[in-house]
Design a protein around this motif. Sequence first.
Motif, PDB file in Angstrom:
ATOM      1  N   ARG A   1       1.189 -18.898   2.458  1.00  0.00           N
ATOM      2  CA  ARG A   1       1.315 -17.959   1.407  1.00  0.00           C
ATOM      3  C   ARG A   1       0.903 -18.392   0.123  1.00  0.00           C
ATOM      4  O   ARG A   1       0.142 -17.668  -0.646  1.00  0.00           O
ATOM      5  CB  ARG A   1       2.819 -17.509   1.264  1.00  0.00           C
ATOM      6  CG  ARG A   1       3.391 -16.670   2.239  1.00  0.00           C
ATOM      7  CD  ARG A   1       4.662 -16.234   2.295  1.00  0.00           C
ATOM      8  NE  ARG A   1       4.777 -15.613   1.193  1.00  0.00           N
ATOM      9  CZ  ARG A   1       5.947 -15.101   0.448  1.00  0.00           C
ATOM     10  NH1 ARG A   1       7.092 -15.633   0.915  1.00  0.00           N
ATOM     11  NH2 ARG A   1       5.909 -14.258  -0.840  1.00  0.00           N
ATOM     12  N   ILE A   2       1.152 -19.646  -0.153  1.00  0.00           N
ATOM     13  CA  ILE A   2       0.392 -20.489  -1.516  1.00  0.00           C
ATOM     14  C   ILE A   2      -1.095 -20.034  -1.222  1.00  0.00           C
ATOM     15  O   ILE A   2      -1.781 -19.788  -2.126  1.00  0.00           O
ATOM     16  CB  ILE A   2       0.937 -21.903  -1.438  1.00  0.00           C
ATOM     17  CG1 ILE A   2       2.185 -21.910  -1.656  1.00  0.00           C
ATOM     18  CG2 ILE A   2      -0.280 -22.283  -2.522  1.00  0.00           C
ATOM     19  CD1 ILE A   2       2.893 -23.416  -1.865  1.00  0.00           C
TER      20      ILE A   2
ATOM     21  N   GLU B   1     -10.115 -30.635   3.291  1.00  0.00           N
ATOM     22  CA  GLU B   1     -10.875 -32.112   3.055  1.00  0.00           C
ATOM     23  C   GLU B   1     -10.178 -33.156   3.456  1.00  0.00           C
ATOM     24  O   GLU B   1     -10.612 -34.159   4.212  1.00  0.00           O
ATOM     25  CB  GLU B   1     -11.258 -32.258   1.714  1.00  0.00           C
ATOM     26  CG  GLU B   1     -12.258 -31.317   1.152  1.00  0.00           C
ATOM     27  CD  GLU B   1     -12.474 -31.759  -0.435  1.00  0.00           C
ATOM     28  OE1 GLU B   1     -11.902 -32.508  -1.080  1.00  0.00           O
ATOM     29  OE2 GLU B   1     -13.256 -31.006  -1.244  1.00  0.00           O
ATOM     30  N   LYS B   2      -8.890 -33.074   3.610  1.00  0.00           N
ATOM     31  CA  LYS B   2      -8.051 -34.042   4.209  1.00  0.00           C
ATOM     32  C   LYS B   2      -7.795 -34.058   5.551  1.00  0.00           C
ATOM     33  O   LYS B   2      -7.224 -34.932   6.334  1.00  0.00           O
ATOM     34  CB  LYS B   2      -6.679 -34.213   3.462  1.00  0.00           C
ATOM     35  CG  LYS B   2      -6.933 -34.794   1.779  1.00  0.00           C
ATOM     36  CD  LYS B   2      -5.770 -34.892   1.235  1.00  0.00           C
ATOM     37  CE  LYS B   2      -5.837 -35.546  -0.034  1.00  0.00           C
ATOM     38  NZ  LYS B   2      -6.631 -36.697  -0.348  1.00  0.00           N
ATOM     39  N   GLY B   3      -8.095 -32.804   5.948  1.00  0.00           N
ATOM     40  CA  GLY B   3      -8.057 -32.600   7.595  1.00  0.00           C
ATOM     41  C   GLY B   3      -6.505 -32.513   8.208  1.00  0.00           C
ATOM     42  O   GLY B   3      -6.226 -32.343   9.163  1.00  0.00           O
ATOM     43  N   TYR B   4      -5.783 -31.875   7.004  1.00  0.00           N
ATOM     44  CA  TYR B   4      -4.416 -31.517   7.479  1.00  0.00           C
ATOM     45  C   TYR B   4      -4.342 -29.941   7.986  1.00  0.00           C
ATOM     46  O   TYR B   4      -4.979 -29.031   7.302  1.00  0.00           O
ATOM     47  CB  TYR B   4      -3.483 -31.684   6.308  1.00  0.00           C
ATOM     48  CG  TYR B   4      -3.342 -32.926   5.708  1.00  0.00           C
ATOM     49  CD1 TYR B   4      -3.090 -34.167   6.568  1.00  0.00           C
ATOM     50  CD2 TYR B   4      -3.324 -33.252   4.141  1.00  0.00           C
ATOM     51  CE1 TYR B   4      -2.995 -35.314   5.960  1.00  0.00           C
ATOM     52  CE2 TYR B   4      -3.121 -34.319   3.603  1.00  0.00           C
ATOM     53  CZ  TYR B   4      -2.969 -35.515   4.337  1.00  0.00           C
ATOM     54  OH  TYR B   4      -2.607 -36.624   4.074  1.00  0.00           O
TER      55      TYR B   4
ATOM     56  N   LEU C   1       3.171 -31.208  -3.666  1.00  0.00           N
ATOM     57  CA  LEU C   1       1.674 -30.813  -3.316  1.00  0.00           C
ATOM     58  C   LEU C   1       0.544 -31.555  -4.118  1.00  0.00           C
ATOM     59  O   LEU C   1      -0.443 -32.068  -3.520  1.00  0.00           O
ATOM     60  CB  LEU C   1       1.317 -29.408  -3.445  1.00  0.00           C
ATOM     61  CG  LEU C   1       1.888 -28.198  -2.489  1.00  0.00           C
ATOM     62  CD1 LEU C   1       1.651 -27.036  -3.213  1.00  0.00           C
ATOM     63  CD2 LEU C   1       1.354 -28.670  -1.212  1.00  0.00           C
ATOM     64  N   GLY C   2       0.612 -31.632  -5.531  1.00  0.00           N
ATOM     65  CA  GLY C   2      -0.117 -32.495  -6.070  1.00  0.00           C
ATOM     66  C   GLY C   2      -0.132 -34.016  -5.620  1.00  0.00           C
ATOM     67  O   GLY C   2      -0.953 -34.581  -5.736  1.00  0.00           O
ATOM     68  N   LYS C   3       1.057 -34.512  -5.242  1.00  0.00           N
ATOM     69  CA  LYS C   3       1.361 -36.033  -4.878  1.00  0.00           C
ATOM     70  C   LYS C   3       0.499 -36.233  -3.460  1.00  0.00           C
ATOM     71  O   LYS C   3      -0.387 -37.016  -3.349  1.00  0.00           O
ATOM     72  CB  LYS C   3       2.840 -36.422  -4.755  1.00  0.00           C
ATOM     73  CG  LYS C   3       2.919 -37.776  -4.645  1.00  0.00           C
ATOM     74  CD  LYS C   3       4.554 -38.098  -4.358  1.00  0.00           C
ATOM     75  CE  LYS C   3       5.390 -37.270  -5.256  1.00  0.00           C
ATOM     76  NZ  LYS C   3       6.737 -37.724  -4.910  1.00  0.00           N
ATOM     77  N   VAL C   4       0.838 -35.339  -2.566  1.00  0.00           N
ATOM     78  CA  VAL C   4       0.210 -35.567  -1.239  1.00  0.00           C
ATOM     79  C   VAL C   4      -1.425 -35.139  -1.175  1.00  0.00           C
ATOM     80  O   VAL C   4      -2.160 -35.851  -0.761  1.00  0.00           O
ATOM     81  CB  VAL C   4       0.845 -34.489  -0.114  1.00  0.00           C
ATOM     82  CG1 VAL C   4       0.087 -34.537   1.016  1.00  0.00           C
ATOM     83  CG2 VAL C   4       2.300 -34.765  -0.356  1.00  0.00           C
TER      84      VAL C   4
ATOM     85  N   LEU D   1      -4.376 -22.639  -8.040  1.00  0.00           N
ATOM     86  CA  LEU D   1      -3.572 -23.159  -7.190  1.00  0.00           C
ATOM     87  C   LEU D   1      -3.905 -23.037  -5.669  1.00  0.00           C
ATOM     88  O   LEU D   1      -4.303 -23.902  -4.672  1.00  0.00           O
ATOM     89  CB  LEU D   1      -1.970 -23.189  -7.202  1.00  0.00           C
ATOM     90  CG  LEU D   1      -1.450 -23.655  -6.392  1.00  0.00           C
ATOM     91  CD1 LEU D   1      -1.191 -25.311  -6.577  1.00  0.00           C
ATOM     92  CD2 LEU D   1       0.271 -23.291  -6.623  1.00  0.00           C
ATOM     93  N   ALA D   2      -4.053 -21.967  -5.146  1.00  0.00           N
ATOM     94  CA  ALA D   2      -4.298 -21.463  -3.907  1.00  0.00           C
ATOM     95  C   ALA D   2      -5.866 -22.130  -3.339  1.00  0.00           C
ATOM     96  O   ALA D   2      -6.028 -22.536  -2.420  1.00  0.00           O
ATOM     97  CB  ALA D   2      -4.600 -19.949  -3.793  1.00  0.00           C
ATOM     98  N   GLU D   3      -6.878 -21.993  -4.340  1.00  0.00           N
ATOM     99  CA  GLU D   3      -8.110 -22.353  -4.079  1.00  0.00           C
ATOM    100  C   GLU D   3      -8.037 -24.024  -3.933  1.00  0.00           C
ATOM    101  O   GLU D   3      -8.702 -24.607  -2.885  1.00  0.00           O
ATOM    102  CB  GLU D   3      -8.997 -22.222  -4.966  1.00  0.00           C
ATOM    103  CG  GLU D   3      -9.409 -20.778  -5.157  1.00  0.00           C
ATOM    104  CD  GLU D   3     -10.371 -20.323  -6.422  1.00  0.00           C
ATOM    105  OE1 GLU D   3     -10.457 -21.120  -7.462  1.00  0.00           O
ATOM    106  OE2 GLU D   3     -10.763 -19.247  -6.557  1.00  0.00           O
ATOM    107  N   THR D   4      -7.286 -24.850  -4.688  1.00  0.00           N
ATOM    108  CA  THR D   4      -7.358 -26.252  -4.663  1.00  0.00           C
ATOM    109  C   THR D   4      -6.341 -26.661  -3.391  1.00  0.00           C
ATOM    110  O   THR D   4      -6.910 -27.706  -2.940  1.00  0.00           O
ATOM    111  CB  THR D   4      -6.415 -26.815  -6.004  1.00  0.00           C
ATOM    112  OG1 THR D   4      -7.123 -26.253  -7.160  1.00  0.00           O
ATOM    113  CG2 THR D   4      -6.253 -28.036  -6.147  1.00  0.00           C
ATOM    114  N   VAL D   5      -5.429 -25.903  -3.136  1.00  0.00           N
ATOM    115  CA  VAL D   5      -4.390 -26.473  -2.038  1.00  0.00           C
ATOM    116  C   VAL D   5      -5.562 -26.346  -0.750  1.00  0.00           C
ATOM    117  O   VAL D   5      -5.472 -26.991   0.251  1.00  0.00           O
ATOM    118  CB  VAL D   5      -3.256 -25.579  -1.871  1.00  0.00           C
ATOM    119  CG1 VAL D   5      -2.661 -25.984  -0.671  1.00  0.00           C
ATOM    120  CG2 VAL D   5      -2.320 -25.996  -2.900  1.00  0.00           C
TER     121      VAL D   5
END
Length: 121
Positions: free
Chosen positions: A40-41, A19-22, A56-59, A9-13
């Motif tokens: 923290r995530i 990548e999305k520039g957030y 998180l998955g949706k955004v 999860l940490a790596e994905t987020v």
Amino acid sequence: MRTLSVKKLAETVTKLREEKGYTKEELGNLTGINRIMIGRIEREDFMPSIVQLEELGKVLEFDIIEMFTDREKTNSFVALRSEALNEAEEEGVDKLFKMMISLRQQIMLRRKFENESINNA
């Protein structure tokens, strides 16, 4: 048994957020999760709720099912000692075990004292 992989999860987020520039704050605003919790995530220091995970998955556009991994059943003692997720949890487990040992020693001493009192009476 399938469990949520904090590492995955940490790596994905982190990867998708960058990548999305957030920024963490922007992602927090989009998901309703405080930016500190986002950090923290990403540091593997916080387990989001199912609702937060869904947001998180949706955004970030990932399937939350992919964050789960298979885990074999393990002895709970081994799991507590070897699979703590962060330093604070490891310290908590160590403190718990020390308290349990101390309590056991107190019980043994109390029994010994009670037995000596009965034998001397």
